[in-house]
Design a protein around this motif. Structure first.
Motif, PDB file in Angstrom:
ATOM      1  N   PHE A 119       0.794  -1.219   0.000  1.00 30.36           N
ATOM      2  CA  PHE A 119       0.000   0.000   0.000  1.00 30.36           C
ATOM      3  C   PHE A 119       0.830   1.274   0.000  1.00 30.36           C
ATOM      4  O   PHE A 119       0.267   2.357  -0.199  1.00 30.36           O
ATOM      5  CB  PHE A 119      -1.004  -0.014   1.159  1.00 30.36           C
ATOM      6  N   VAL A 120       2.122   1.180   0.187  1.00 22.87           N
ATOM      7  CA  VAL A 120       2.957   2.346  -0.093  1.00 22.87           C
ATOM      8  C   VAL A 120       2.812   2.723  -1.560  1.00 22.87           C
ATOM      9  O   VAL A 120       2.652   3.895  -1.923  1.00 22.87           O
ATOM     10  CB  VAL A 120       4.435   2.053   0.242  1.00 22.87           C
ATOM     11  N   GLN A 121       2.845   1.719  -2.417  1.00 20.14           N
ATOM     12  CA  GLN A 121       2.691   1.953  -3.851  1.00 20.14           C
ATOM     13  C   GLN A 121       1.295   2.479  -4.166  1.00 20.14           C
ATOM     14  O   GLN A 121       1.140   3.408  -4.966  1.00 20.14           O
ATOM     15  CB  GLN A 121       2.975   0.661  -4.613  1.00 20.14           C
ATOM     16  N   GLU A 122       0.283   1.900  -3.555  1.00 14.60           N
ATOM     17  CA  GLU A 122      -1.087   2.293  -3.846  1.00 14.60           C
ATOM     18  C   GLU A 122      -1.329   3.769  -3.560  1.00 14.60           C
ATOM     19  O   GLU A 122      -2.077   4.441  -4.274  1.00 14.60           O
ATOM     20  CB  GLU A 122      -2.056   1.430  -3.023  1.00 14.60           C
ATOM     21  N   VAL A 123      -0.724   4.293  -2.500  1.00 14.24           N
ATOM     22  CA  VAL A 123      -0.944   5.689  -2.110  1.00 14.24           C
ATOM     23  C   VAL A 123      -0.014   6.641  -2.845  1.00 14.24           C
ATOM     24  O   VAL A 123      -0.459   7.619  -3.459  1.00 14.24           O
ATOM     25  CB  VAL A 123      -0.769   5.857  -0.581  1.00 14.24           C
ATOM     26  N   SER A 124       1.276   6.367  -2.820  1.00 14.83           N
ATOM     27  CA  SER A 124       2.245   7.334  -3.329  1.00 14.83           C
ATOM     28  C   SER A 124       2.237   7.437  -4.850  1.00 14.83           C
ATOM     29  O   SER A 124       2.298   8.540  -5.413  1.00 14.83           O
ATOM     30  CB  SER A 124       3.647   6.994  -2.827  1.00 14.83           C
ATOM     31  N   PHE A 125       2.150   6.309  -5.556  1.00 12.57           N
ATOM     32  CA  PHE A 125       2.203   6.351  -7.015  1.00 12.57           C
ATOM     33  C   PHE A 125       1.005   7.104  -7.586  1.00 12.57           C
ATOM     34  O   PHE A 125       1.139   7.891  -8.522  1.00 12.57           O
ATOM     35  CB  PHE A 125       2.256   4.939  -7.596  1.00 12.57           C
ATOM     36  N   LEU A 126      -0.180   6.852  -7.038  1.00 11.37           N
ATOM     37  CA  LEU A 126      -1.375   7.512  -7.556  1.00 11.37           C
ATOM     38  C   LEU A 126      -1.299   9.021  -7.334  1.00 11.37           C
ATOM     39  O   LEU A 126      -1.691   9.805  -8.203  1.00 11.37           O
ATOM     40  CB  LEU A 126      -2.619   6.931  -6.887  1.00 11.37           C
ATOM     41  N   GLN A 127      -0.777   9.426  -6.189  1.00  7.61           N
ATOM     42  CA  GLN A 127      -0.682  10.862  -5.915  1.00  7.61           C
ATOM     43  C   GLN A 127       0.300  11.552  -6.846  1.00  7.61           C
ATOM     44  O   GLN A 127       0.018  12.629  -7.380  1.00  7.61           O
ATOM     45  CB  GLN A 127      -0.273  11.096  -4.454  1.00  7.61           C
ATOM     46  N   ILE A 128       1.457  10.961  -7.027  1.00  7.62           N
ATOM     47  CA  ILE A 128       2.462  11.614  -7.868  1.00  7.62           C
ATOM     48  C   ILE A 128       2.003  11.678  -9.320  1.00  7.62           C
ATOM     49  O   ILE A 128       2.334  12.619 -10.054  1.00  7.62           O
ATOM     50  CB  ILE A 128       3.819  10.888  -7.741  1.00  7.62           C
ATOM     51  N   LEU A 129       1.200  10.711  -9.751  1.00 13.30           N
ATOM     52  CA  LEU A 129       0.674  10.735 -11.109  1.00 13.30           C
ATOM     53  C   LEU A 129      -0.367  11.837 -11.295  1.00 13.30           C
ATOM     54  O   LEU A 129      -0.452  12.454 -12.366  1.00 13.30           O
ATOM     55  CB  LEU A 129       0.053   9.381 -11.461  1.00 13.30           C
ATOM     56  N   GLU A 130      -1.169  12.114 -10.253  1.00 12.80           N
ATOM     57  CA  GLU A 130      -2.281  13.043 -10.388  1.00 12.80           C
ATOM     58  C   GLU A 130      -1.951  14.480  -9.995  1.00 12.80           C
ATOM     59  O   GLU A 130      -2.695  15.400 -10.359  1.00 12.80           O
ATOM     60  CB  GLU A 130      -3.469  12.559  -9.551  1.00 12.80           C
ATOM     61  N   LEU A 131      -0.892  14.705  -9.260  1.00  8.60           N
ATOM     62  CA  LEU A 131      -0.573  16.075  -8.857  1.00  8.60           C
ATOM     63  C   LEU A 131      -0.316  16.945 -10.086  1.00  8.60           C
ATOM     64  O   LEU A 131       0.250  16.478 -11.077  1.00  8.60           O
ATOM     65  CB  LEU A 131       0.656  16.085  -7.946  1.00  8.60           C
ATOM     66  N   PRO A 132      -0.714  18.213 -10.027  1.00  6.62           N
ATOM     67  CA  PRO A 132      -0.494  19.101 -11.178  1.00  6.62           C
ATOM     68  C   PRO A 132       0.988  19.240 -11.520  1.00  6.62           C
ATOM     69  O   PRO A 132       1.854  19.148 -10.643  1.00  6.62           O
ATOM     70  CB  PRO A 132      -1.070  20.442 -10.702  1.00  6.62           C
ATOM     71  N   VAL A 133       1.264  19.482 -12.793  1.00  6.26           N
ATOM     72  CA  VAL A 133       2.653  19.603 -13.228  1.00  6.26           C
ATOM     73  C   VAL A 133       3.317  20.854 -12.672  1.00  6.26           C
ATOM     74  O   VAL A 133       4.546  20.956 -12.665  1.00  6.26           O
ATOM     75  CB  VAL A 133       2.737  19.599 -14.767  1.00  6.26           C
TER      76      VAL A 133
END
Length: 254
Positions: free
Chosen positions: A67-81
Motif C-alpha cells: 500500500f505504499v505503492q497504492e498511495v504514493s504512485f497515484l498521488q504523484i501521477l495526479e498532482l499538477p505539473v
C-alpha cells in the motif's frame, strides 16, 4: 486512528494517547481470554511459534509495501505539473497508468504456483519480496516520467502477488489441519494490518513533507522518495522474515 490522526491531534494529545493505549489494552485482554479458553477462536500458543510468527510479521511487512505503492504512485501521477513532483494526469489516465501492475498481479499467479511446487513456498515468498524491492528501487532512482512509474509499479506489485500466493502454504505447513481455517484467517488479518499501516504511514509522511509551489501545497519530491524507500525497506524486511521462518522437516517442502 492514533497513527493516522496523530499529526492532526498532536502525538501527546489525550485523544491520540487514549486511542492508542485503549487498543493495546483491548488486545492484551483478548489475548488473555484466548489463552484461558479451552477451545479458543485462535490458538495463540501455536500462532506464536517462531515459524508462524515470522510468517505473520513478514505478511505485515509485505502488506505495508503493497500500500505504499497504492498511495504514493497515484498521488504523484495526479498532482499538477506546476508542482515539483506532479505528472499532471487525470484520474482516468492515472488509473490507466496503474492498470498494468494489476494485470501483472494476475499474470504471475500461475507462475507463483509453479515456483512453489518446484522450489518451495519459502523461496517463492522471498523471491516475491525481492522483486518488490526492485520495483521500489526503480522508483527511487526514476520517477520523473509516467512510464518509469509504470515499470516500477509492475515490479513492486508482481512481487507482492508472488509473495501473497506463497504465504498460505507457509502457514498450512506449520499448523494442524483442524487449525487451517483460523490460521489462514489470522494471516489475512496480518496482511490487512500491513496494508492499513502502509497507507496511513505513507499518507502521514507525505502530509508532513508539504511545500508550496505556484500557490499550490503539495508533497515535495523528497517526500515521495522517502515513501519509496519505506516500500523498499518493508519488502526487504519481508524477505528476511520469510527466509528465517523456514524449518526443514521430512516430507514438507518449505
Amino acid at each position: 486512528m492514533a497513527v493516522s490522526q496523530g499529526p492532526v491531534w498532536g502525538w501527546s494529545s489525550l485523544a491520540t494517547l487514549g486511542l492508542g493505549g485503549t487498543g493495546i489494552v483491548v488486545l492484551f485482554v483478548w489475548g488473555l481470554h484466548e489463552l484461558r479458553t479451552r477451545d479458543p477462536l485462535i490458538d495463540l500458543r501455536i500462532m506464536s511459534k517462531f515459524p508462524l510468527l515470522m510468517v505473520s510479521l513478514g505478511s505485515i511487512a509485505l502488506g505495508f509495501a503493497f500500500f505504499v505503492q497504492e498511495v504514493s504512485f497515484l498521488q504523484i501521477l495526479e498532482l499538477p505539473v506546476r508542482t515539483e513532483a506532479g505528472l499532471g494526469l487525470s484520474i482516468l489516465w492515472a488509473s490507466m497508468a496503474l492498470a498494468p501492475c494489476s494485470l501483472a498481479m494476475m499474470a504471475v499467479a500461475p507462475l507463483a504456483a509453479t515456483m512453489t511446487d518446484r522450489f518451495g513456498a519459502r523461496v517463492t515468498a522471498v523471491l516475491g519480496s525481492v522483486i518488490s524491492m526492485v520495483g521500489y528501487l526503480i522508483s527511487v532512482v526514476w520517477h520523473a516520467e509516467v512510464w518509469q512509474l509504470i515499470i516500477a509499479s509492475v515490479f513492486a506489485l508482481a512481487g507482492v502477488a508472488i509473495g501473497y500466493a506463497a504465504i498460505p502454504t507457509l502457514v498450512m505447513a506449520e499448523v494442524p489441519y483442524s487449525m487451517t481455517g483460523s490460521a489462514i484467517g489470522v494471516n489475512a488479518l496480518m496482511r490487512s494490518v500491513g496494508t492499513s499501516s502502509g497507507a496511513t504511514v505513507t499518507g502521514m509522511v507525505l502530509a508532513v513533507q508539504l511545500e508550496s509551489s505556484a500557490g499550490f501545497a503539495a508533497p515535495s519530491p523528497g517526500g515521495f522518495v522517502v515513501t519509496f524507500w519505506l516500500g523498499f525497506v518493508a519488502a526487504a524486511l519481508a524477505a528476511v522474515l520469510f527466509w528465517i521462518s523456514g524449518r526443514r522437516r521430512p516430507g514438507v517442502l518449505l
